[in-house]
Design an enzyme around this catalytic site. Sequence first.
Site, PDB file in Angstrom:
ATOM      1  N   GLY A 246       0.837  -1.203   0.000  1.00 31.82           N
ATOM      2  CA  GLY A 246       0.000   0.000   0.000  1.00 31.82           C
ATOM      3  C   GLY A 246       0.861   1.238   0.000  1.00 31.82           C
TER       4      GLY A 246
ATOM      5  N   GLY B 128      -0.187   4.909  -0.580  1.00 26.41           N
ATOM      6  CA  GLY B 128      -1.240   5.432   0.269  1.00 26.41           C
ATOM      7  C   GLY B 128      -0.760   6.456   1.278  1.00 26.41           C
ATOM      8  N   GLN B 129      -1.703   7.004   2.047  1.00 27.01           N
ATOM      9  CA  GLN B 129      -1.381   8.113   2.939  1.00 27.01           C
ATOM     10  C   GLN B 129      -0.587   7.672   4.163  1.00 27.01           C
ATOM     11  OE1 GLN B 129      -4.469  10.140   5.000  1.00 27.01           O
ATOM     12  NE2 GLN B 129      -5.778   8.356   5.264  1.00 27.01           N
TER      13      GLN B 129
ATOM     14  N   ASP C  39       2.369  -1.892  -4.602  1.00 23.44           N
ATOM     15  CA  ASP C  39       0.990  -1.413  -4.675  1.00 23.44           C
ATOM     16  C   ASP C  39       0.336  -2.013  -5.912  1.00 23.44           C
ATOM     17  OD1 ASP C  39      -1.387   0.101  -4.110  1.00 23.44           O
ATOM     18  OD2 ASP C  39      -0.125   1.563  -3.071  1.00 23.44           O
TER      19      ASP C  39
ATOM     20  N   ASP D  81      -3.302   2.124  19.264  1.00 24.51           N
ATOM     21  CA  ASP D  81      -4.237   2.152  20.390  1.00 24.51           C
ATOM     22  C   ASP D  81      -3.488   2.357  21.711  1.00 24.51           C
ATOM     23  OD1 ASP D  81      -6.396   1.364  18.576  1.00 24.51           O
ATOM     24  OD2 ASP D  81      -5.407  -0.575  18.577  1.00 24.51           O
TER      25      ASP D  81
ATOM     26  N   HIS E  73      -7.973  -5.100  17.435  1.00 25.09           N
ATOM     27  CA  HIS E  73      -7.905  -3.701  17.001  1.00 25.09           C
ATOM     28  C   HIS E  73      -9.256  -3.343  16.397  1.00 25.09           C
ATOM     29  CE1 HIS E  73      -6.545   0.078  15.424  1.00 25.09           C
ATOM     30  NE2 HIS E  73      -6.778  -0.298  14.182  1.00 25.09           N
TER      31      HIS E  73
END
Length: 350
Positions: free
Chosen positions: A28, A31-32, A59, A176, A204
């Site tokens: 990925g 991606g951001q 990707d 988390d 999660h």
Amino acid sequence: MLTLLTAMYLVVRSASAQAEPIRVLVTGAAGQIAYSLLFSIAKGDVFGKDQPIILVLLDIPPMLPVLDGVVMELQDCALPLLREVIPTDKVEVGFKNLDAAILVGSMPRKEGMERKDLLKANVAIFKSQGAALEKYAKKTVKVLVVGNPANTNCLIASKSAPSIPKENFSCLTRLDHNRASAQVAMRVGVSTGDVKNVIIWGNHSSTQYPDVNHALINLDGEEVCAYDAVKDDSWLKGNFITTVQQRGAEVIKARKLSSAMSAAKAICDHMRDIWFGTSDGEFVSMGVYSTGNSYGVPDDLMYSFPVMIKNKSWKVVDGLSINDFSRAKMDATAAELIEERDTALAFLGV
């Protein structure tokens, strides 16, 4: 003084030049989250300031033009540790001879999509990525799954790579963990560096259990348990828990995008601790494989536990007291993980 500094610089530079590059995959990669992550990896914040890096960026084909722009930016950063950047959409290239794999890419949840639909789409993705790890990666590879649903995706990937030890797989609950630490620190009015040993139990997801029963807070040089420092049991058992559980949704509501900067920071924290270990007396939260021997958690789940790490191996922190409130929360998130696992395996026909 200049001569000494020059000598020290040459020693560091020589050590860096002599070290073998490690091969790190990020999926990925257009991606951001990856955009916030790649710079930190490439400049040495994760694997060390003297460790050369080969970055492999994987990707899907439609994202390759964007990936070319990411590669150009990494090149333009002129980072001494970054020896090579390999953009690809081919698993045989992406997963070859890996030392570390950070699996960020996954099918995002779309409007109207139920959780089981999301799970079905991602089961196929992480089965194929697990198979690619099995076929192409080093058997010592350390695999971190970020793409959601992270725990179950991680379990499926590990099952699809049977010759790689399950202990080499983990999923991200450090975000988390960091959120929980920050909430407690803000409540008490201290730095997050003064908070240690919060725990994220389980999945999660919105069933995760952020637990501060064993957390310690440094107040004026003295370590105090979190409950004594916060002095608000109703908050710790109520709004604190729901705030951490719902934080991702709140970020999306505010930004119209999911967490990226904080997720990238958590990935860095997680992988750095795997590489260099945890400090004495401190533990962190990671989704790891349960063998059924810790805290009554069923086996064959990727469940978030408190762990200590040494020599790139994690160990669940055993012997912590569990009260009835915690037990109920831990069991509830385990039940969700069992349901997710069984649904995922049914999709695979197992």
